[in-house]
Motif scaffolding. Structure first.
Motif, PDB file in Angstrom:
ATOM      1  N   GLY A  87       8.110  -0.603   0.519  1.00 16.70           N
ATOM      2  CA  GLY A  87       7.389  -1.844   0.273  1.00 16.70           C
ATOM      3  C   GLY A  87       6.026  -1.831   0.936  1.00 16.70           C
ATOM      4  O   GLY A  87       5.909  -1.477   2.112  1.00 16.70           O
ATOM      5  N   LYS A  88       4.995  -2.186   0.171  1.00 16.90           N
ATOM      6  CA  LYS A  88       3.643  -2.273   0.717  1.00 16.90           C
ATOM      7  C   LYS A  88       3.406  -3.722   1.119  1.00 16.90           C
ATOM      8  O   LYS A  88       3.317  -4.601   0.264  1.00 16.90           O
ATOM      9  N   PRO A  89       3.320  -3.971   2.420  1.00 17.87           N
ATOM     10  CA  PRO A  89       3.194  -5.356   2.883  1.00 17.87           C
ATOM     11  C   PRO A  89       1.768  -5.898   2.729  1.00 17.87           C
ATOM     12  O   PRO A  89       0.850  -5.473   3.416  1.00 17.87           O
ATOM     13  N   VAL A  90       1.635  -6.795   1.765  1.00 13.44           N
ATOM     14  CA  VAL A  90       0.356  -7.461   1.542  1.00 13.44           C
ATOM     15  C   VAL A  90       0.575  -8.968   1.504  1.00 13.44           C
ATOM     16  O   VAL A  90       1.670  -9.444   1.204  1.00 13.44           O
ATOM     17  N   GLN A  91      -0.470  -9.692   1.807  1.00 16.75           N
ATOM     18  CA  GLN A  91      -0.437 -11.156   1.757  1.00 16.75           C
ATOM     19  C   GLN A  91      -0.402 -11.600   0.298  1.00 16.75           C
ATOM     20  O   GLN A  91      -0.744 -10.826  -0.600  1.00 16.75           O
ATOM     21  N   PRO A  92      -0.026 -12.852   0.034  1.00 18.91           N
ATOM     22  CA  PRO A  92      -0.019 -13.338  -1.346  1.00 18.91           C
ATOM     23  C   PRO A  92      -1.367 -13.172  -2.062  1.00 18.91           C
ATOM     24  O   PRO A  92      -1.410 -12.966  -3.270  1.00 18.91           O
ATOM     25  N   ASP A  93      -2.469 -13.206  -1.298  1.00 18.59           N
ATOM     26  CA  ASP A  93      -3.789 -13.047  -1.922  1.00 18.59           C
ATOM     27  C   ASP A  93      -4.183 -11.584  -2.101  1.00 18.59           C
ATOM     28  O   ASP A  93      -5.281 -11.275  -2.551  1.00 18.59           O
ATOM     29  N   GLY A  94      -3.300 -10.650  -1.723  1.00 16.64           N
ATOM     30  CA  GLY A  94      -3.569  -9.233  -1.909  1.00 16.64           C
ATOM     31  C   GLY A  94      -4.140  -8.528  -0.690  1.00 16.64           C
ATOM     32  O   GLY A  94      -4.238  -7.299  -0.675  1.00 16.64           O
ATOM     33  N   ASN A  95      -4.514  -9.271   0.331  1.00 10.46           N
ATOM     34  CA  ASN A  95      -5.024  -8.652   1.555  1.00 10.46           C
ATOM     35  C   ASN A  95      -3.877  -8.020   2.340  1.00 10.46           C
ATOM     36  O   ASN A  95      -2.743  -8.488   2.269  1.00 10.46           O
ATOM     37  N   PRO A  96      -4.175  -6.967   3.118  1.00 12.46           N
ATOM     38  CA  PRO A  96      -3.118  -6.307   3.892  1.00 12.46           C
ATOM     39  C   PRO A  96      -2.494  -7.244   4.917  1.00 12.46           C
ATOM     40  O   PRO A  96      -3.171  -8.075   5.498  1.00 12.46           O
ATOM     41  N   SER A  97      -1.192  -7.087   5.130  1.00  9.59           N
ATOM     42  CA  SER A  97      -0.527  -7.859   6.179  1.00  9.59           C
ATOM     43  C   SER A  97      -0.602  -7.063   7.477  1.00  9.59           C
ATOM     44  O   SER A  97      -0.982  -5.890   7.486  1.00  9.59           O
ATOM     45  N   GLU A  98      -0.206  -7.689   8.574  1.00  9.04           N
ATOM     46  CA  GLU A  98      -0.266  -7.016   9.873  1.00  9.04           C
ATOM     47  C   GLU A  98       0.663  -5.813   9.952  1.00  9.04           C
ATOM     48  O   GLU A  98       0.452  -4.911  10.752  1.00  9.04           O
ATOM     49  N   ASN A  99       1.687  -5.750   9.118  1.00  8.00           N
ATOM     50  CA  ASN A  99       2.662  -4.660   9.154  1.00  8.00           C
ATOM     51  C   ASN A  99       2.176  -3.410   8.418  1.00  8.00           C
ATOM     52  O   ASN A  99       2.755  -2.339   8.569  1.00  8.00           O
ATOM     53  N   LEU A 100       1.103  -3.524   7.633  1.00 11.80           N
ATOM     54  CA  LEU A 100       0.660  -2.401   6.815  1.00 11.80           C
ATOM     55  C   LEU A 100       0.321  -1.164   7.657  1.00 11.80           C
ATOM     56  O   LEU A 100       0.668  -0.045   7.277  1.00 11.80           O
ATOM     57  N   ALA A 101      -0.322  -1.343   8.793  1.00 14.92           N
ATOM     58  CA  ALA A 101      -0.677  -0.195   9.637  1.00 14.92           C
ATOM     59  C   ALA A 101       0.571   0.562  10.086  1.00 14.92           C
ATOM     60  O   ALA A 101       0.586   1.807  10.110  1.00 14.92           O
ATOM     61  N   ARG A 102       1.638  -0.163  10.439  1.00 10.98           N
ATOM     62  CA  ARG A 102       2.885   0.487  10.849  1.00 10.98           C
ATOM     63  C   ARG A 102       3.509   1.249   9.682  1.00 10.98           C
ATOM     64  O   ARG A 102       4.022   2.361   9.846  1.00 10.98           O
ATOM     65  N   VAL A 103       3.481   0.641   8.508  1.00 11.78           N
ATOM     66  CA  VAL A 103       4.034   1.292   7.315  1.00 11.78           C
ATOM     67  C   VAL A 103       3.246   2.565   7.008  1.00 11.78           C
ATOM     68  O   VAL A 103       3.830   3.618   6.735  1.00 11.78           O
ATOM     69  N   GLU A 104       1.925   2.480   7.057  1.00 11.69           N
ATOM     70  CA  GLU A 104       1.089   3.651   6.770  1.00 11.69           C
ATOM     71  C   GLU A 104       1.348   4.780   7.773  1.00 11.69           C
ATOM     72  O   GLU A 104       1.359   5.954   7.399  1.00 11.69           O
ATOM     73  N   LYS A 105       1.579   4.425   9.033  1.00 10.90           N
ATOM     74  CA  LYS A 105       1.886   5.437  10.047  1.00 10.90           C
ATOM     75  C   LYS A 105       3.200   6.144   9.706  1.00 10.90           C
ATOM     76  O   LYS A 105       3.292   7.372   9.758  1.00 10.90           O
ATOM     77  N   PHE A 106       4.219   5.355   9.337  1.00  5.33           N
ATOM     78  CA  PHE A 106       5.501   5.940   8.951  1.00  5.33           C
ATOM     79  C   PHE A 106       5.341   6.845   7.730  1.00  5.33           C
ATOM     80  O   PHE A 106       5.874   7.956   7.691  1.00  5.33           O
ATOM     81  N   VAL A 107       4.611   6.374   6.727  1.00  3.83           N
ATOM     82  CA  VAL A 107       4.410   7.161   5.500  1.00  3.83           C
ATOM     83  C   VAL A 107       3.740   8.499   5.838  1.00  3.83           C
ATOM     84  O   VAL A 107       4.128   9.549   5.325  1.00  3.83           O
ATOM     85  N   GLY A 108       2.754   8.467   6.721  1.00  5.55           N
ATOM     86  CA  GLY A 108       2.096   9.703   7.142  1.00  5.55           C
ATOM     87  C   GLY A 108       3.066  10.663   7.814  1.00  5.55           C
ATOM     88  O   GLY A 108       3.051  11.876   7.549  1.00  5.55           O
ATOM     89  N   GLN A 109       3.925  10.131   8.688  1.00  5.02           N
ATOM     90  CA  GLN A 109       4.925  10.960   9.358  1.00  5.02           C
ATOM     91  C   GLN A 109       5.890  11.570   8.340  1.00  5.02           C
ATOM     92  O   GLN A 109       6.250  12.742   8.431  1.00  5.02           O
ATOM     93  N   TRP A 110       6.323  10.753   7.384  1.00  4.86           N
ATOM     94  CA  TRP A 110       7.262  11.238   6.367  1.00  4.86           C
ATOM     95  C   TRP A 110       6.635  12.354   5.539  1.00  4.86           C
ATOM     96  O   TRP A 110       7.251  13.398   5.323  1.00  4.86           O
TER      97      TRP A 110
END
Length: 139
Positions: free
Chosen positions: A55-78
């Motif tokens: 899941g890509k965490p974005v706000q209802p208006d399409g802007n990134p949510s605060e969790n996006l950086a953590r998700v991107e870090k995990f995706v990079g590790q994977w």
């Protein structure tokens, strides 16, 4: 081969998976975020996984949510550890709201909902996977 989805959270992650024919999405488990890589590593040793949808965490208006950086870090590790198993983002807007609604409609009592906070995460992962499957079939 299966498709696995992840609803990535700061403390815990909900997981869902398809059957081997990729017809049905089912909730799998909720794991502590700190254990996610190890859990997935063990899982892919036992089951053939074609890809992971996160899941890509974005706000209802399409802007990134605060969790996006953590998700991107995990995706990079994977991607570094398992480049042979692709991982792709899928918009997760409103999945938590839909998961809460599904839980309420299921009749699960208030006490049980409080005790099993991971249920929302697992159901959210299932919704992400169902939506992903629907969208890819329409392409």
């Amino acid at each position: 081969m299966r498709i696995l989805s992840v609803d990535y959270g700061k403390k815990r992650c909900g997981l869902a998976v398809t059957d081997p024919l990729q017809i049905i999405a089912n909730g799998l488990v909720t794991v502590a975020t700190s254990d996610l890589i190890n859990f997935l590593s063990d899982y892919i040793q036992k089951e053939a996984v074609e890809r992971i949808v996160i899941g890509k965490p974005v706000q209802p208006d399409g802007n990134p949510s605060e969790n996006l950086a953590r998700v991107e870090k995990f995706v990079g590790q994977w991607r570094k550890k398992y480049p042979e198993i692709p991982i792709e983002y899928y918009d997760e807007r409103f999945t938590s709201v839909l998961a809460h609604q599904a839980i309420l409609q299921s009749g699960i009592g208030k006490k049980q909902r409080k005790e099993n906070k991971g249920l929302v995460d697992e159901i959210s992962a299932t919704i992400i996977l169902q939506d992903y499957m629907r969208a890819t079939k329409m392409r």
